[in-house]
Design a protein around this motif. Sequence first.
Motif, mmCIF file in Angstrom:
data_model
loop_
_atom_site.group_PDB
_atom_site.id
_atom_site.type_symbol
_atom_site.label_atom_id
_atom_site.label_comp_id
_atom_site.label_asym_id
_atom_site.label_seq_id
_atom_site.Cartn_x
_atom_site.Cartn_y
_atom_site.Cartn_z
ATOM 1 N N ALA A 146 -5.442 -6.221 -9.352
ATOM 2 C CA ALA A 146 -5.622 -5.178 -10.356
ATOM 3 C C ALA A 146 -4.311 -4.484 -10.682
ATOM 4 C CB ALA A 146 -6.641 -4.163 -9.863
ATOM 5 N N VAL A 147 -3.497 -4.241 -9.664
ATOM 6 C CA VAL A 147 -2.226 -3.559 -9.896
ATOM 7 C C VAL A 147 -1.269 -4.453 -10.680
ATOM 8 C CG1 VAL A 147 -0.205 -2.559 -8.746
ATOM 9 C CG2 VAL A 147 -2.507 -2.095 -7.867
ATOM 10 N N GLY A 148 -1.319 -5.746 -10.421
ATOM 11 C CA GLY A 148 -0.428 -6.680 -11.123
ATOM 12 C C GLY A 148 0.826 -6.941 -10.313
ATOM 13 N N ALA A 149 1.352 -8.176 -10.368
ATOM 14 C CA ALA A 149 2.469 -8.582 -9.508
ATOM 15 C C ALA A 149 3.706 -7.719 -9.731
ATOM 16 C CB ALA A 149 2.795 -10.058 -9.737
ATOM 17 N N ASP A 150 4.063 -7.449 -10.984
ATOM 18 C CA ASP A 150 5.280 -6.678 -11.258
ATOM 19 C C ASP A 150 5.193 -5.271 -10.687
ATOM 20 O OD1 ASP A 150 6.327 -8.843 -12.564
ATOM 21 O OD2 ASP A 150 5.813 -8.119 -14.581
ATOM 22 N N ARG A 151 4.041 -4.633 -10.859
ATOM 23 C CA ARG A 151 3.891 -3.264 -10.374
ATOM 24 C C ARG A 151 3.813 -3.240 -8.851
ATOM 25 N NH1 ARG A 151 -0.750 0.918 -12.570
ATOM 26 N NH2 ARG A 151 0.160 2.851 -11.755
ATOM 27 N N VAL A 152 3.211 -4.266 -8.251
ATOM 28 C CA VAL A 152 3.179 -4.363 -6.791
ATOM 29 C C VAL A 152 4.602 -4.427 -6.256
ATOM 30 C CG1 VAL A 152 2.587 -5.861 -4.846
ATOM 31 C CG2 VAL A 152 0.886 -5.390 -6.605
ATOM 32 N N ARG A 153 5.431 -5.239 -6.868
ATOM 33 C CA ARG A 153 6.823 -5.368 -6.421
ATOM 34 C C ARG A 153 7.541 -4.027 -6.515
ATOM 35 N NH1 ARG A 153 6.208 -10.399 -9.279
ATOM 36 N NH2 ARG A 153 6.375 -12.158 -7.820
ATOM 37 N N LYS A 154 7.309 -3.313 -7.597
ATOM 38 C CA LYS A 154 7.957 -2.012 -7.784
ATOM 39 C C LYS A 154 7.526 -1.026 -6.707
ATOM 40 C CE LYS A 154 8.019 1.916 -10.991
ATOM 41 N NZ LYS A 154 7.505 2.448 -12.282
ATOM 42 N N LEU A 155 6.212 -0.943 -6.452
ATOM 43 C CA LEU A 155 5.690 0.039 -5.502
ATOM 44 C C LEU A 155 6.010 -0.314 -4.057
ATOM 45 C CD1 LEU A 155 2.199 0.803 -7.112
ATOM 46 C CD2 LEU A 155 4.261 2.232 -7.168
ATOM 47 N N LEU A 156 6.229 -1.600 -3.769
ATOM 48 C CA LEU A 156 6.559 -2.020 -2.414
ATOM 49 C C LEU A 156 8.057 -2.087 -2.176
ATOM 50 C CD1 LEU A 156 3.859 -4.728 -1.566
ATOM 51 C CD2 LEU A 156 3.766 -2.247 -1.336
ATOM 52 N N GLY A 157 8.827 -1.610 -3.155
ATOM 53 C CA GLY A 157 10.267 -1.449 -2.959
ATOM 54 C C GLY A 157 11.093 -2.674 -3.197
#
Length: 592
Positions: free
Chosen positions: A580-591
Amino acid sequence: MPIVAQSSTETDWVSRFADEVIAEAERRAPGAKHAGATAAPVVVVASGLSPSGPIHLGNLREVMTPHLVADEIRRRGTEVRHVLSWDDYDRYRKVPAGVPGVDDSWAEHIGKPLTSVPAPAGSAYPNWAEHFKAAMVAALDELGVEYDGISQTEQYTAGVYREQILHAMKHRADIDAVLDRYRTKDKPAAAGSKGKQQQKPVDEAELEAAEGSGAANEDDGSGGSAGYFPYKPYCTVCQKDLTTVTAYDAVTTALAYTCSACGHAETVLLSEFNGGKLVWKVDWPMRWAYEGVIFEPSGVDHSSPGSSFVVGGQIVREVFDGVQPIGPMYAFVGISGMAKMSSSKGGVPTPADALQIMEAPLLRWLYARRRPNQAFKIAFDQEIQRLYDEWDSLERKVADGSVLPADAAAYSRATRTAAGELPRTPRPLPYRTLASVVDITAGHDEQTLRILSDLDPANPLSSLDEARPRLDRAENWITTQVPAEQRTLVREEPDKELLGSLDEQARESLRLLLEGLDTHWSLDGLTTLVYGVPKVMAGLEPDAKPTPELKTAQRSFFALLYHLLVGKDTGPRLPTLLLAVGADRVRKLLGA
């Protein structure tokens, strides 16, 4: 069509009752005396609902029990009639709390027939009864319930029961004698309450959901100084039933009454007068005889000594020359969770409310799989997700042939009637997944379709319509039943403070997760990934069996991901959340 009993190999309660009803119909057929009897009588089952307020899920058992039995009989090729009496000529007893458009001024209508009480302010319906019938009628239609609805207001005011009323008045001494057998018996501790047979404490919602129409508490017509009269006129001036019969002449049918509400007094000819009704304990058995009812369930409030069902069995036989229906006592329908649904003390959800958050086959299944004397709960809280998981598991067992016979029968009764299949969702994705997705996307269709399509990249969803109506039910559940503090809000920016405090092992676990996103971007793939990272960190293979130590490490890893993504210890299932968050946003939020 002749009645043909079939020996069913199914072991469910519906088949057993259908066998009994058909056998009883055959037993009665030669000497059938009910109205419209023929050489091959139609099997008659019955329900009764009083639209005195919102008709709730406890009341639905009154309809679903005979419906399921009638539908089984119909499937066997026997003609059956399900009579649903709308007890809309009942008196208006009290102003229910929490009903929109209703205030204390409605108290002035207490004592009038429900069809003579104004509908709540702003209603599109002509009176109180029609307002509350409407939602139930729509729900029964969606549930596939076939019935013959009868307005008791129309029956009484048209003089349909005139012969039966005159007969009851003529034999009032006989009725009084039957009632008198029970008047000295000890009354239950809570008259009319279905809670007295419950073996454990129940909350108010369960007690409310178990209440019947209120007719079980009706007086039996006794107490007048002029003697016993089983008939109660509505005053022709104020329309209220706060009347007392003072005299009756069985030859002329002249009936005199006074009204304590407005002081009016008059004499009417009961052979012409249509403005009153038989008291409940006489009205119910009269209708059994009139309609030729063979099967009708009743709530536990009708099962105690002196109750309307017990007394009615004697009155129908001794006064109306009829036969009491067979039928089970039905138990509680409790409610699990009612967020935003109960605006007043004791308010309970209706079938219409349930159908907003679950599909009709699932709601039918809840009533079909439990014997009538078994209590059960309908989930409006997180339990609905487990319930849907159980339903989906049952569907898989039906599909692969591993289902038990009784479960197969309940499933069949839930998904279809004798008239055909009920509408269903073409792609029934897991309810908990749909709920998580619409929670995260706040119902944004484009994002929702993107995420749901990623669940199974080899067979992507082409349109949200494939996931409807289940998707809509899950969205309704999220928006109406899940408190705001439990909703999922994905972070807009990374938690830099938390990221900066991580040790090397935590950083490595996040690196492994991010490294595997592209190759595992599906629901199954991400499930393998999030459970596999702690295994790899422990020096194990991704498919290694979990140990207690490994489970502890997994829980710590999951908690870290939840904090970084949604700022909480827990949330939706991580694979669904990541999609749901999406791969790009996951990468951003996980640093990354």
